[in-house]
Design an enzyme around this catalytic site. Structure first.
Site, PDB file in Angstrom:
ATOM      1  N   SER A  88      -6.626   1.965  -0.716  1.00 15.87           N
ATOM      2  CA  SER A  88      -5.592   1.492   0.214  1.00 15.87           C
ATOM      3  C   SER A  88      -5.723   0.008   0.479  1.00 15.87           C
ATOM      4  O   SER A  88      -4.748  -0.648   0.831  1.00 15.87           O
ATOM      5  CB  SER A  88      -5.742   2.173   1.574  1.00 15.87           C
ATOM      6  OG  SER A  88      -5.710   3.545   1.457  1.00 15.87           O
ATOM      7  N   HIS A 124      -1.677   2.322  -5.926  1.00 18.99           N
ATOM      8  CA  HIS A 124      -1.764   2.786  -4.535  1.00 18.99           C
ATOM      9  C   HIS A 124      -0.521   3.585  -4.158  1.00 18.99           C
ATOM     10  O   HIS A 124       0.577   3.034  -4.071  1.00 18.99           O
ATOM     11  CB  HIS A 124      -1.936   1.558  -3.623  1.00 18.99           C
ATOM     12  CG  HIS A 124      -2.052   1.889  -2.180  1.00 18.99           C
ATOM     13  ND1 HIS A 124      -1.674   1.020  -1.184  1.00 18.99           N
ATOM     14  CD2 HIS A 124      -2.497   3.008  -1.541  1.00 18.99           C
ATOM     15  CE1 HIS A 124      -1.892   1.585  -0.009  1.00 18.99           C
ATOM     16  NE2 HIS A 124      -2.375   2.785  -0.203  1.00 18.99           N
ATOM     17  N   GLU A 156       2.043   0.758  -5.259  1.00 19.70           N
ATOM     18  CA  GLU A 156       1.644  -0.632  -5.480  1.00 19.70           C
ATOM     19  C   GLU A 156       0.783  -0.672  -6.737  1.00 19.70           C
ATOM     20  O   GLU A 156      -0.192   0.085  -6.836  1.00 19.70           O
ATOM     21  CB  GLU A 156       0.848  -1.148  -4.279  1.00 19.70           C
ATOM     22  CG  GLU A 156       1.680  -1.254  -3.029  1.00 19.70           C
ATOM     23  CD  GLU A 156       0.891  -1.702  -1.799  1.00 19.70           C
ATOM     24  OE1 GLU A 156       1.511  -2.205  -0.869  1.00 19.70           O
ATOM     25  OE2 GLU A 156      -0.341  -1.526  -1.768  1.00 19.70           O
ATOM     26  N   ASN A 200      -0.070  -2.163   3.483  1.00 23.04           N
ATOM     27  CA  ASN A 200      -1.071  -2.045   4.559  1.00 23.04           C
ATOM     28  C   ASN A 200      -1.395  -3.399   5.188  1.00 23.04           C
ATOM     29  O   ASN A 200      -1.721  -3.472   6.374  1.00 23.04           O
ATOM     30  CB  ASN A 200      -2.350  -1.381   4.037  1.00 23.04           C
ATOM     31  CG  ASN A 200      -2.164   0.122   3.864  1.00 23.04           C
ATOM     32  OD1 ASN A 200      -1.234   0.698   4.424  1.00 23.04           O
ATOM     33  ND2 ASN A 200      -3.016   0.753   3.080  1.00 23.04           N
TER      34      ASN A 200
END
Ligand code: 3HC
Length: 382
Positions: free
Chosen positions: A123, A144, A156, A195
């Site tokens: 992450s 991701h 991602e 994130n």
């Protein structure tokens, strides 16, 4: 290697993300090997895949024949070397502990065929550092996925320091074959795009609880009234407070102590109340999703504060060349969570000057340097 050469995908981990990624690979027609450290974890992951596929059959998104074929396409393992011995592409989804990831990648490097690409579903963590545990760093990439992997469209695709363009292309095209919306992350940077952009909003939401400025129900009700499928605190529970806690520690270590986990979060971790997975977190999940009473919405909580912090953080990614454009960032945010619009789409309509002022005010009010507006936001030339 080309994406057409990928016939078999091995997934390391059968938890929330691992079982979801394995299911996504099955739905895309691949043969899948799913591995976890104990048989009971593998069994649980497999039964979650069965349940999810049954839902999809019920909704006529998948035929019963297809469901049968997919379940015949998955094999489960506890032995790591066995699980990857004939894999063309491996996706690791083990807990976010760097030493553990390195151990897994060392084992994968030894056991997987020479041509295989090794992807990490990390992450936040450095793909370059993970890749350094192998003798094939040019074949290591970040991939991701978002929770729940079967429904969330964003993947991602992260370029580590030594990732080759060929590896990037295979991972990107594989995400397309999985019916996902991939976004290229050109530089290996903490939290990548989604994130990283959410990180300062998490700091603000943590502070609001820490300072008892609002109850979780009040903020979630406000956000739900605006059309979000989940409020931010329910989402923390849904993803897992342990995930939020480990991310906060990693951000605090690598980026700024502004991101350090608050004491209420540490208390929840110590008590083992981790959210949905344990039946209790910020909310009670013992009877399913928490009921959010919309009449409790905190009307003086301005959601534009969240947008201001997101746009500001996103400009740092543009300044650093982590991602190619503001449009790519909007694409990531829309496809990774439940927002209908990306931060720049929303930010433009509010006005970048107003957002810069909000960031300034929030930085002063809470004493958080990371909230201060960037030059790009102040100039508004995005
Ligand atoms: N498999 C198949 N179908 C599923 C499913 C699954 N695992 N989970 C939910 N569904 C289906 C439900 O059956 C339901 O179908 P229906 O509409 O036909 O009845 C539909 O999806 C919607 O589910 P619910 O009615 O239970 O609830 P919602 O409408 O709120 O949808 C949600 C659930 C899709 C999770 C939605 O609340 C949502 O989008 N939440 C935000 C999730 C998010 O932001 N994820 C990103 C987290 S951050 C992250 O992952 C980063 C990582 O690094 C930690």
């Amino acid at each position: 290697m080309k994406v057409e050469d990928v016939k078999k995908i091995a997934v390391m981990g059968a938890g929330d993300m691992g079982h979801g990624i394995a299911e996504v690979a099955l739905l895309a027609g691949y043969k899948v090997a799913m591995r976890d450290i104990e048989q009971r974890f593998v069994d649980k992951g497999l039964s979650r895949i069965r349940e999810s596929l049954a839902k999809l059959v019920e909704k006529q998104k998948v035929t019963a024949d297809n469901q049968k074929a997919m379940l015949a396409n998955i094999t489960t393992f506890v032995d790591i070397a066995e699980s990857v011995k004939d894999a063309d592409f491996v996706i690791e989804a083990v807990p976010e502990i760097m030493d553990l990831k390195k151990q897994v990648f060392q084992a994968l490097d030894k056991a997987a065929p020479k041509h295989a690409i090794l992807a990490s579903n990390t992450s936040n963590m450095s793909v370059t550092e993970i890749a350094a545990a192998t003798k094939r760093p040019e074949q290591v990439v970040g991939m991701h996925f978002f929770n729940p992997a079967v429904l969330m469209k964003l993947v991602e695709v992260i370029k580590g320091g030594k990732t080759s363009e060929e590896t990037m292309q295979v991972a990107y095209n594989l995400a397309l074959k999985m019916n996902k919306a991939p976004v290229r992350v050109e530089k290996d940077s903490i939290g990548f795009v989604y994130n990283r952009i959410q990180a300062p909003t998490a700091v603000l939401l943590d502070l609001i609880l820490e300072k008892r400025e609002a109850a979780p129900m009040e903020i979630d009700a406000k956000m739900r009234k605006l059309g979000m499928p989940m409020g931010p605190y329910e989402l923390m529970d849904y993803v897992g407070l342990d995930v939020a806690y480990h991310s906060a520690l990693y951000f605090a270590e690598k980026l700024s102590k502004d991101y350090a986990p608050p004491s209420w979060l540490k208390a929840k971790i110590d008590a083992g109340t981790l959210g949905k997975k344990t039946g209790k977190g910020i909310f009670d999940w013992s009877k399913g999703r928490p009921e959010i009473d919309l009449s409790k919405a905190k009307e003086d909580f301005d959601p534009a504060w969240l947008i201001a912090l997101q746009v500001n953080e996103a400009t740092k990614l543009l300044e650093g060349g982590v991602v190619r454009s503001a449009e790519e960032i909007d694409k990531a945010i829309v496809n990774g969570g439940g927002s209908m619009f990306g931060p720049f789409q929303l930010g433009k309509s509010i006005g970048y000057d107003k957002l810069a002022k909000m960031c300034e005010d929030l930085a002063k009010k809470y004493g958080i340097k990371s909230f201060e507006p960037t030059e790009t936001l102040k100039k508004g030339k995005i």
